[in-house]
Scaffold this active site. Sequence first.
Site, short mmCIF file in Angstrom:
data_model
loop_
_atom_site.label_atom_id
_atom_site.label_comp_id
_atom_site.label_asym_id
_atom_site.label_seq_id
_atom_site.Cartn_x
_atom_site.Cartn_y
_atom_site.Cartn_z
N GLY A 156 2.21 2.25 10.66
CA GLY A 156 3.13 3.37 10.51
C GLY A 156 3.80 3.78 11.81
O GLY A 156 4.44 4.83 11.90
N ASN A 164 0.88 -1.17 0.00
CA ASN A 164 0.00 0.00 0.00
C ASN A 164 0.91 1.22 0.00
O ASN A 164 1.48 1.56 1.03
CB ASN A 164 -0.90 -0.03 1.25
CG ASN A 164 -1.71 1.24 1.40
OD1 ASN A 164 -1.79 2.06 0.48
ND2 ASN A 164 -2.31 1.42 2.58
N TRP A 165 1.06 1.81 -1.16
CA TRP A 165 1.99 2.94 -1.28
C TRP A 165 1.47 4.21 -0.61
O TRP A 165 2.22 5.17 -0.44
CB TRP A 165 2.26 3.22 -2.77
CG TRP A 165 3.29 2.32 -3.38
CD1 TRP A 165 3.94 1.26 -2.77
CD2 TRP A 165 3.81 2.39 -4.72
NE1 TRP A 165 4.81 0.67 -3.67
CE2 TRP A 165 4.76 1.36 -4.87
CE3 TRP A 165 3.55 3.23 -5.80
CZ2 TRP A 165 5.46 1.15 -6.05
CZ3 TRP A 165 4.26 3.03 -6.99
CH2 TRP A 165 5.20 1.99 -7.10
N LYS A 166 0.18 4.24 -0.30
CA LYS A 166 -0.43 5.45 0.29
C LYS A 166 -0.16 6.65 -0.62
O LYS A 166 -0.12 6.49 -1.83
CB LYS A 166 0.07 5.65 1.73
CG LYS A 166 -0.10 4.37 2.55
CD LYS A 166 0.11 4.54 4.02
CE LYS A 166 -0.12 3.20 4.73
NZ LYS A 166 -0.02 3.25 6.16
N HIS A 175 -9.48 1.29 4.62
CA HIS A 175 -8.22 1.47 5.35
C HIS A 175 -8.44 2.41 6.53
O HIS A 175 -9.22 3.37 6.43
CB HIS A 175 -7.13 2.02 4.41
CG HIS A 175 -5.79 1.97 5.04
ND1 HIS A 175 -5.35 2.95 5.91
CD2 HIS A 175 -4.80 1.05 4.97
CE1 HIS A 175 -4.13 2.62 6.34
NE2 HIS A 175 -3.78 1.48 5.78
N GLU A 222 -6.76 4.76 7.67
CA GLU A 222 -6.51 6.19 7.40
C GLU A 222 -7.72 6.83 6.73
O GLU A 222 -8.02 8.01 6.96
CB GLU A 222 -5.24 6.34 6.54
CG GLU A 222 -3.99 6.09 7.40
CD GLU A 222 -2.81 5.52 6.64
OE1 GLU A 222 -2.77 5.62 5.40
OE2 GLU A 222 -1.92 4.94 7.30
N GLU A 258 -5.67 -5.09 10.35
CA GLU A 258 -4.70 -4.01 10.54
C GLU A 258 -4.95 -3.30 11.87
O GLU A 258 -5.76 -2.37 11.95
CB GLU A 258 -4.85 -3.00 9.40
CG GLU A 258 -4.54 -3.58 8.04
CD GLU A 258 -3.76 -2.59 7.19
OE1 GLU A 258 -2.69 -2.96 6.73
OE2 GLU A 258 -4.21 -1.45 7.02
N GLY A 267 2.75 -1.14 4.19
CA GLY A 267 2.86 0.27 3.85
C GLY A 267 4.32 0.65 3.60
O GLY A 267 4.86 0.42 2.51
N GLY A 268 4.96 1.20 4.61
CA GLY A 268 6.32 1.74 4.50
C GLY A 268 7.30 0.84 3.76
O GLY A 268 8.01 1.30 2.84
N SER A 320 3.14 -2.32 10.14
CA SER A 320 4.60 -2.38 10.30
C SER A 320 5.17 -3.76 10.01
O SER A 320 6.15 -4.16 10.64
CB SER A 320 5.00 -1.88 11.69
OG SER A 320 4.58 -0.54 11.88
P1 PGA Z 1 2.74 0.22 7.57
O1 PGA Z 1 1.29 0.41 6.90
O2 PGA Z 1 3.28 -1.07 7.01
O3 PGA Z 1 3.53 1.42 7.13
O4 PGA Z 1 2.53 0.15 9.04
C1 PGA Z 1 0.43 -0.69 6.78
C2 PGA Z 1 -0.87 -0.23 6.14
O5 PGA Z 1 -1.34 0.85 6.46
O6 PGA Z 1 -1.44 -0.96 5.31
#
Ligand code: PGA
Length: 255
Positions: A177, A13-15, A99, A101, A171, A238-239, A217
């Site tokens: 994050g 997930n590149w966000k 998600h 966010e 999640e 994500g990251g 994470s």
């Molecule tokens: P993260 O994000 O790996 O940076 O914690 C995961 C996500 O939001 O899908």
Amino acid sequence: MNKATRKAVIAGNWKMNMTPSKAKEAIEKTAALVSGKNGCDIVLCVPFVDIDAAVTAAKGTNIKIGAQNVHFEKSGAFTGEISADMLLETGVEYVIIGHSERRQYFGETDTTVNQRTKAALAAGLTVILCVGEVLEERQSNITDEILSMQTKLALAGVSAEEMQKVIIAYEPVWAIGTGLTATPQQADEACGLIRSVLAGMYDEKVAEATTIQYGGSMNDGNAAELLAKYHVDGGLIGGASLVPEKFDAIVTAAQ
Ligand code: PGA
């Protein structure tokens, strides 16, 4: 169907990261690294404006492209929104829905998550449906209730047949994050709880066949022990998905 027969799915997930030219570069680099690693499905969920470049760069590779949101109406006066048909025509096969966010910052509710899920499935997209508790909910020992409620509301009206195109991502919001990760045991318990909710809503067969990812994470250092757990069938990352070498190491751990 069990852990051995469920297909693991590693999805990035590149966000809100990467311009189209950066996306092209990152996908070419990632594709070279993950080439031939077919023990899991590999997906990168990119910003809308990167889709064209991403689909072109991923052509002929084992990487599939996903979006990070979809609107529930087919078309109309919804300024700034993107429909499922638009995504399909650009070559998108997957879409992240719900998600945390989006739930936290953009007014996403269980109702709109359900609407988006039904619209995406009706169009033929595969949905990566996110559920997860916030820290206070975990500390109040209501994680199971939250996961159960979010799963049931998101999937209301979704048929057993449509579930073949649903991936659930557990999640925990406190781990996204933050560098904090659920322990393998916590991840397994939560994914197992979601599986038991699916057994109640559908049947054992659907529950055992559904891919349930862990997200929060996940990285090259912790992926192997998380993915070894019975109920953890992949990851939403994500990251670490922004760094081809790290993403590749997670894909390798899923083989
Ligand atoms: P993260 O994000 O790996 O940076 O914690 C995961 C996500 O939001 O899908």
